[in-house]
Motif scaffolding. Structure first.
Motif, short mmCIF file in Angstrom:
data_model
loop_
_atom_site.label_atom_id
_atom_site.label_comp_id
_atom_site.label_asym_id
_atom_site.label_seq_id
_atom_site.Cartn_x
_atom_site.Cartn_y
_atom_site.Cartn_z
N ASP A 283 -6.95 0.14 -8.33
CA ASP A 283 -5.98 1.22 -8.16
C ASP A 283 -6.29 2.00 -6.89
O ASP A 283 -7.23 2.78 -6.84
CB ASP A 283 -6.02 2.15 -9.37
CG ASP A 283 -4.89 3.18 -9.35
OD1 ASP A 283 -3.98 3.04 -8.50
OD2 ASP A 283 -4.92 4.12 -10.16
N GLY A 284 -5.50 1.77 -5.85
CA GLY A 284 -5.73 2.44 -4.57
C GLY A 284 -6.85 1.84 -3.77
O GLY A 284 -7.30 2.44 -2.78
N GLN B 151 1.97 6.23 -7.35
CA GLN B 151 0.96 7.18 -7.81
C GLN B 151 1.53 8.60 -7.83
O GLN B 151 1.31 9.36 -8.77
CB GLN B 151 -0.27 7.11 -6.91
CG GLN B 151 -1.08 5.83 -7.06
CD GLN B 151 -2.13 5.67 -5.97
OE1 GLN B 151 -2.11 6.38 -4.97
NE2 GLN B 151 -3.05 4.75 -6.17
N GLU C 98 -5.01 -6.22 -2.73
CA GLU C 98 -5.24 -5.15 -3.70
C GLU C 98 -6.35 -5.55 -4.66
O GLU C 98 -6.31 -6.61 -5.27
CB GLU C 98 -3.94 -4.89 -4.47
CG GLU C 98 -3.98 -3.70 -5.39
CD GLU C 98 -2.63 -3.45 -6.06
OE1 GLU C 98 -2.32 -2.28 -6.32
OE2 GLU C 98 -1.91 -4.43 -6.33
N GLN D 284 0.82 -1.21 0.00
CA GLN D 284 0.00 0.00 0.00
C GLN D 284 0.86 1.26 0.00
O GLN D 284 0.57 2.22 -0.71
CB GLN D 284 -0.94 -0.03 1.21
CG GLN D 284 -2.01 -1.10 1.12
CD GLN D 284 -2.75 -1.32 2.43
OE1 GLN D 284 -2.48 -0.65 3.43
NE2 GLN D 284 -3.69 -2.26 2.44
N ARG E 177 2.48 1.57 -3.49
CA ARG E 177 1.55 2.06 -4.50
C ARG E 177 1.32 3.57 -4.37
O ARG E 177 1.18 4.28 -5.39
CB ARG E 177 0.22 1.32 -4.38
CG ARG E 177 0.28 -0.14 -4.78
CD ARG E 177 0.45 -0.30 -6.27
NE ARG E 177 0.26 -1.68 -6.68
CZ ARG E 177 1.21 -2.46 -7.20
NH1 ARG E 177 2.43 -1.97 -7.37
NH2 ARG E 177 0.95 -3.71 -7.54
N CYS E 178 1.29 4.08 -3.15
CA CYS E 178 1.12 5.52 -2.96
C CYS E 178 2.29 6.28 -3.56
O CYS E 178 2.10 7.32 -4.21
CB CYS E 178 0.99 5.83 -1.47
SG CYS E 178 -0.61 5.38 -0.74
N MET F 139 -2.67 10.68 -4.77
CA MET F 139 -2.53 9.47 -3.98
C MET F 139 -3.89 8.98 -3.49
O MET F 139 -4.68 9.76 -2.94
CB MET F 139 -1.58 9.69 -2.79
CG MET F 139 -0.12 9.72 -3.18
SD MET F 139 1.00 9.54 -1.77
CE MET F 139 0.67 11.04 -0.88
N LYS F 140 -4.16 7.70 -3.72
CA LYS F 140 -5.44 7.11 -3.36
C LYS F 140 -5.20 5.86 -2.54
O LYS F 140 -4.47 4.96 -2.96
CB LYS F 140 -6.22 6.76 -4.63
CG LYS F 140 -7.59 6.13 -4.39
CD LYS F 140 -8.27 5.82 -5.72
CE LYS F 140 -9.62 5.17 -5.52
NZ LYS F 140 -10.27 4.85 -6.82
N LEU F 141 -5.78 5.81 -1.36
CA LEU F 141 -5.63 4.64 -0.49
C LEU F 141 -6.97 4.40 0.21
O LEU F 141 -7.24 4.97 1.27
CB LEU F 141 -4.52 4.86 0.53
CG LEU F 141 -4.24 3.73 1.52
CD1 LEU F 141 -3.94 2.43 0.79
CD2 LEU F 141 -3.11 4.10 2.46
#
Length: 228
Positions: free
Chosen positions: A161-162, A44, A158, A37, A40-41, A51-53
């Motif tokens: 995307d996010g 992005q 996951e 996670q 991935r941030c 940034m999407k989480l």
């Protein structure tokens, strides 16, 4: 030389103590965040994206039994039987990858191995990381129940995307809670797990559509799953 051996011995003891305690703690509390996670941030941000989480931890009984059965049907049909490793699948993946050098690598990971990788480790395919993955898989199979392994899996995996976990995915794709997923919706989410950044459960490609049908067929064959 004796000092070196004493240092190595103490380091090994500390490693085992810390990692075992880490696994035991996560048996009881939600996993706050994973290395993937965080990675991935950063990816992005590097790509110039916002940034999407999105993640929302929910208890095991707040996740549809359809989704639990769908991921077992899709990812690990012997999940309730093995002790973390499906040796037959690993052997088949090894043979396939040996024959298809240079092409997309086929995995043989169980749900337990995926949990170990996602929760405790960084992404990658090195032999060192694989060794740690096997170690943590062994630990969670000892200290966690299958129910807990599935609960963690469906909260951290996951799914876009996010988007991480069943609750976030259910609300993103179907505007409903994870407990209300239908069989087809659950199969659609399970179908994208190998490539969640590429595939979509609501706009499935022909390949994903075929996979959804296959998962639903296996779901019928599996029937209800009794988690311990």
């Amino acid at each position: 030389m004796s000092k070196v051996f004493r240092f190595l011995g103490k380091s090994a003891l500390w490693f085992f103590a810390v990692t075992i305690l880490w696994v035991i703690v996560y048996r009881f509390i939600p996993v706050p965040i994973t290395f993937l996670q965080i990675q991935r941030c950063f990816e992005q941000k590097t790509d110039g994206k916002e940034m999407k989480l999105e993640k929302d931890w929910v208890a095991f009984n707040q996740i549809s039994s359809n989704l639990k059965r769908a991921v077992v049907a899709s990812e690990d049909q012997l999940f309730m039987e093995h002790m973390g490793f499906d040796w037959d699948a690993i052997q088949k993946a090894w043979v396939y990858n040996a024959k298809k050098k240079g092409k997309k690598v086929k995995g043989g990971s169980t749900i337990s191995q995926q949990v170990a990788k996602n929760v405790f480790l960084w992404s990658g395919r090195s032999y060192i990381r694989k060794g740690f993955e096997a170690y943590f898989t062994f630990l969670i199979e000892i200290f966690w129940s299958k129910k807990r392994i599935m609960e963690v899996y469906l909260n951290v995996i996951e799914m876009g995307d996010g988007i991480y976990g069943a609750e976030a995915a259910s609300r993103e794709y179907y505007n409903k809670s994870a407990i209300d997923l239908s069989k087809r919706e659950a199969a659609s989410i399970a179908a994208i797990l190998p490539s969640p950044l590429k595939w979509s459960p609501i706009k499935p490609s022909s390949q994903v559509k075929r996979k959804i049908k296959r998962i639903m067929r296996f779901m019928r064959i599996l029937g209800p799953i009794e988690f311990e």
